[in-house]
Design an enzyme around this catalytic site. Structure first.
Site, PDB file in Angstrom:
ATOM      1  N   LYS A  93      16.528  49.142  44.137  1.00 25.93           N
ATOM      2  CA  LYS A  93      15.723  48.583  45.229  1.00 25.93           C
ATOM      3  C   LYS A  93      15.865  49.374  46.535  1.00 25.93           C
ATOM      4  O   LYS A  93      15.235  49.024  47.531  1.00 25.93           O
ATOM      5  CB  LYS A  93      16.033  47.099  45.439  1.00 25.93           C
ATOM      6  CG  LYS A  93      17.434  46.771  45.892  1.00 25.93           C
ATOM      7  CD  LYS A  93      17.587  45.253  46.098  1.00 25.93           C
ATOM      8  CE  LYS A  93      19.004  44.872  46.474  1.00 25.93           C
ATOM      9  NZ  LYS A  93      20.002  45.088  45.417  1.00 25.93           N
TER      10      LYS A  93
ATOM     11  N   GLU B 171      34.664  40.974  38.397  1.00 31.61           N
ATOM     12  CA  GLU B 171      35.963  40.445  38.816  1.00 31.61           C
ATOM     13  C   GLU B 171      36.786  39.912  37.635  1.00 31.61           C
ATOM     14  O   GLU B 171      37.850  39.360  37.842  1.00 31.61           O
ATOM     15  CB  GLU B 171      35.779  39.376  39.902  1.00 31.61           C
ATOM     16  CG  GLU B 171      35.300  40.003  41.207  1.00 31.61           C
ATOM     17  CD  GLU B 171      35.055  39.005  42.327  1.00 31.61           C
ATOM     18  OE1 GLU B 171      35.353  39.352  43.479  1.00 31.61           O
ATOM     19  OE2 GLU B 171      34.545  37.892  42.069  1.00 31.61           O
TER      20      GLU B 171
ATOM     21  N   HIS C  10      23.296  51.012  48.411  1.00 28.19           N
ATOM     22  CA  HIS C  10      21.868  50.665  48.431  1.00 28.19           C
ATOM     23  C   HIS C  10      21.201  50.807  49.787  1.00 28.19           C
ATOM     24  O   HIS C  10      20.012  50.988  49.877  1.00 28.19           O
ATOM     25  CB  HIS C  10      21.612  49.290  47.817  1.00 28.19           C
ATOM     26  CG  HIS C  10      21.990  48.134  48.691  1.00 28.19           C
ATOM     27  ND1 HIS C  10      23.290  47.813  48.960  1.00 28.19           N
ATOM     28  CD2 HIS C  10      21.224  47.227  49.324  1.00 28.19           C
ATOM     29  CE1 HIS C  10      23.314  46.744  49.731  1.00 28.19           C
ATOM     30  NE2 HIS C  10      22.086  46.375  49.971  1.00 28.19           N
TER      31      HIS C  10
ATOM     32  N   ARG D 138      32.986  30.229  36.550  1.00 28.05           N
ATOM     33  CA  ARG D 138      32.322  31.534  36.453  1.00 28.05           C
ATOM     34  C   ARG D 138      31.983  31.938  35.027  1.00 28.05           C
ATOM     35  O   ARG D 138      31.077  32.741  34.806  1.00 28.05           O
ATOM     36  CB  ARG D 138      33.224  32.610  37.060  1.00 28.05           C
ATOM     37  CG  ARG D 138      33.414  32.421  38.536  1.00 28.05           C
ATOM     38  CD  ARG D 138      34.490  33.342  39.046  1.00 28.05           C
ATOM     39  NE  ARG D 138      34.365  33.463  40.485  1.00 28.05           N
ATOM     40  CZ  ARG D 138      34.342  34.618  41.135  1.00 28.05           C
ATOM     41  NH1 ARG D 138      34.468  35.749  40.492  1.00 28.05           N
ATOM     42  NH2 ARG D 138      34.195  34.636  42.438  1.00 28.05           N
TER      43      ARG D 138
ATOM     44  N   LYS E  75      35.266  45.611  55.063  1.00 30.50           N
ATOM     45  CA  LYS E  75      33.991  46.281  55.107  1.00 30.50           C
ATOM     46  C   LYS E  75      33.667  46.780  56.503  1.00 30.50           C
ATOM     47  O   LYS E  75      34.134  46.197  57.478  1.00 30.50           O
ATOM     48  CB  LYS E  75      32.865  45.290  54.740  1.00 30.50           C
ATOM     49  CG  LYS E  75      32.925  44.766  53.339  1.00 30.50           C
ATOM     50  CD  LYS E  75      31.766  43.802  53.077  1.00 30.50           C
ATOM     51  CE  LYS E  75      31.667  43.617  51.570  1.00 30.50           C
ATOM     52  NZ  LYS E  75      30.658  42.686  51.172  1.00 30.50           N
TER      53      LYS E  75
ATOM     54  N   TYR F 242      23.882  40.489  43.918  1.00 28.80           N
ATOM     55  CA  TYR F 242      25.202  40.017  44.318  1.00 28.80           C
ATOM     56  C   TYR F 242      25.766  39.059  43.259  1.00 28.80           C
ATOM     57  O   TYR F 242      25.097  38.115  42.849  1.00 28.80           O
ATOM     58  CB  TYR F 242      25.111  39.316  45.683  1.00 28.80           C
ATOM     59  CG  TYR F 242      26.437  38.761  46.164  1.00 28.80           C
ATOM     60  CD1 TYR F 242      27.383  39.583  46.742  1.00 28.80           C
ATOM     61  CD2 TYR F 242      26.720  37.403  46.026  1.00 28.80           C
ATOM     62  CE1 TYR F 242      28.597  39.080  47.175  1.00 28.80           C
ATOM     63  CE2 TYR F 242      27.935  36.889  46.456  1.00 28.80           C
ATOM     64  CZ  TYR F 242      28.863  37.729  47.026  1.00 28.80           C
ATOM     65  OH  TYR F 242      30.061  37.221  47.451  1.00 28.80           O
TER      66      TYR F 242
END
Ligand SMILES: *[C@@H]1O[C@H](CO)[C@@H](O)[C@H](O)[C@H]1NC(C)=O
Ligand SMILES: *[C@@H]1O[C@H](CO)[C@@H](O)[C@H](O)[C@H]1NC(C)=O
Length: 430
Positions: free
Chosen positions: A146, A314, A119, A244, A384, A176
């Site tokens: 976006k 996940e 993104h 979750r 990352k 997210y």
């Protein structure tokens, strides 16, 4: 011209800082200095030797590198300048030092598919793409809805130069931990499943990943360790992860930022009495499994049920890959599989000794001091990276990586496949 000026003054500043630094580090690190006395000029434009010393863990090199990289021109969110100014594909391919032939028969016979969701920070994506690009593979890029117009336009232009790089036909606004993240992968998977490329495994990546293993090593690893099977590290959903999927979540917006939050509504149990697993969102899946996911009723029901769960990427892939009758499934697997090197904050002291960059959401953004750990990791990819903050980290890594790729090649090497210079700096100063 003003950018050139800024680059030059940055360089001069860097030289000054480096001279001061060496005066002092010479006292502190005499032994290191004997092993490695870097040339001041390396600080500016071509940090090849500096990178080598950093990979060897030399602390003097690390100190110099950390100071030097602050004077680098900032990484460009919209990618190298030439990508915006030219439509000449041969020029783009040349400037990016794209490898234009399969480097071995083994690799040509085992094409891979990639899904890359991005993104922002085009610079990092371009580094990632030119590292993993091979003409026999196929790449599906999901551009976030976006993303800016110029970002999206530049990615599309880049993709249009290659018959094996496609842009996802359906776009999501990725939030997210939201369902949109999973949907983006599913969108690309549809496009890849329909493609004529005979790919064997599909691997998903995000814009902040970078490979550790070469295409050849990835092919070998999948062929030998995961022959015809899917790699989805994970375990039965632990009790501390039940939140979750036990409540209904939805997306909210606050001050222009979208996020996922629970509602008061309790969710019914999973459809078809399926056992929910929990694992990484990163995978390597076989083509037969992808076909299964697109057609099996349990897979479709689970996708629907997952729409209002937290971070469904996940649990979705790992849950389906634990079904005994799914093609290539691994019902008894746990966390095994070297898919991603990540320094989690809570694993400090166990799987790593700390983050030399900084943590964002408990994940390390790698600094220079992490390079040695990265290249020694058994994983296929690392996450990352942020060249906007640590430009030398990605510069060093991509140079090191490309040399490894070319050293393994079994075909005659094109001189343009060597990374001659840093295109960011070249792009900035012209
Ligand atoms: C495109 O770039 C290539 C490589 O730099 C060059 O040889 C060619 O003349 C360019 N083509 C056009 C139409 O400008
Ligand atoms: C659902 O699964 C559980 C455990 O896997 C089992 O004990 C139970 O009998 C199943 N229920 C139905 C309705 O199949």
């Amino acid at each position: 011209m003003s950018q050139l000026g800024a680059t030059k003054s940055g360089f001069i500043l860097c030289v000054c800082v480096c001279i001061i630094l060496f005066t002092f580090s010479g006292v502190k690190d005499l032994d290191e200095q004997k092993q490695y006395s870097p040339e001041i000029k390396e600080c500016g434009f071509y940090p090849g030797e500096l990178c080598t010393a950093i990979f060897e863990g030399k602390s003097a090199a690390l100190t110099v590198g950390n100071v030097c990289q602050r004077s680098f021109p900032p990484s460009r969110d919209n990618g190298p300048v030439f990508l915006q100014t030219t439509t000449n594909c041969s020029l783009i391919i040349q400037n990016l030092n794209i490898i234009t032939e399969p480097l071995s028969v083994e690799e040509a016979d085992y094409p891979l598919a990639y899904i890359i969701t991005i993104h922002k920070k085009l610079d990092m994506f371009v580094k990632l793409l030119r590292a993993i690009y091979a003409p026999q593979n196929i790449y599906c890029i999901h551009i976030d809805k976006k993303s800016s117009k110029i970002y999206s336009r530049t990615v599309r232009k880049l993709a249009s130069c290659f018959s094996n790089i496609i842009v996802s036909s359906k776009q999501e606004t990725v939030v997210y931990a939201g369902f949109s993240r999973l949907q983006a992968d599913v969108n690309c998977m549809e496009d890849l499943a329909d493609s004529e490329n005979p790919w064997k495994h599909v691997i998903n990546l995000c814009g902040q990943d970078f490979p550790i293993r070469t295409n050849r090593e990835i092919v070998r690893y999948l062929k030998t360790q995961w022959n015809g099977r899917n790699l989805t590290p994970g375990v039965i959903q632990p009790s501390h992860m039940k939140y979750r999927t036990s409540l209904s979540y939805r997306e909210f917006e606050h001050m222009g930022k979208a996020y996922v939050s629970p509602t008061a509504t309790e969710k019914s149990g999973p459809p078809n009495n399926i056992t929910i697993f929990f694992g990484t969102a990163y995978y390597a899946l076989t083509r037969d499994f992808v076909r299964f996911v697109r057609s099996d009723k349990r897979a479709k029901d689970l996708l629907k049920w997952s729409r209002d769960t937290y971070s469904p990427d996940e649990h979705y892939w790992v849950t389906l890959n634990r079904l005994k009758d799914a093609p290539g499934s691994t019902p008894d697997a746990q966390w095994e599989g070297n898919i991603r090197a990540v320094k989690w904050k809570d694993q400090e002291g166990t799987s790593h000794t700390g983050c030399s960059g900084h943590y964002v959401r408990d994940i390390c953004i790698y600094g220079l001091g992490d390079l040695q750990w990265i290249i020694e990791s058994p994983h296929l990819f690392a996450n990352k990276f942020d060249p906007g903050v640590y430009p030398l980290v990605t510069d060093c890594l991509e140079r090191h990586y490309r040399l490894k790729v070319l050293a393994q090649a079994e075909v005659a090497l094109d001189p343009n496949w060597y990374l001659q210079d840093n295109y960011t700096k070249k792009g900035t100063s012209t």
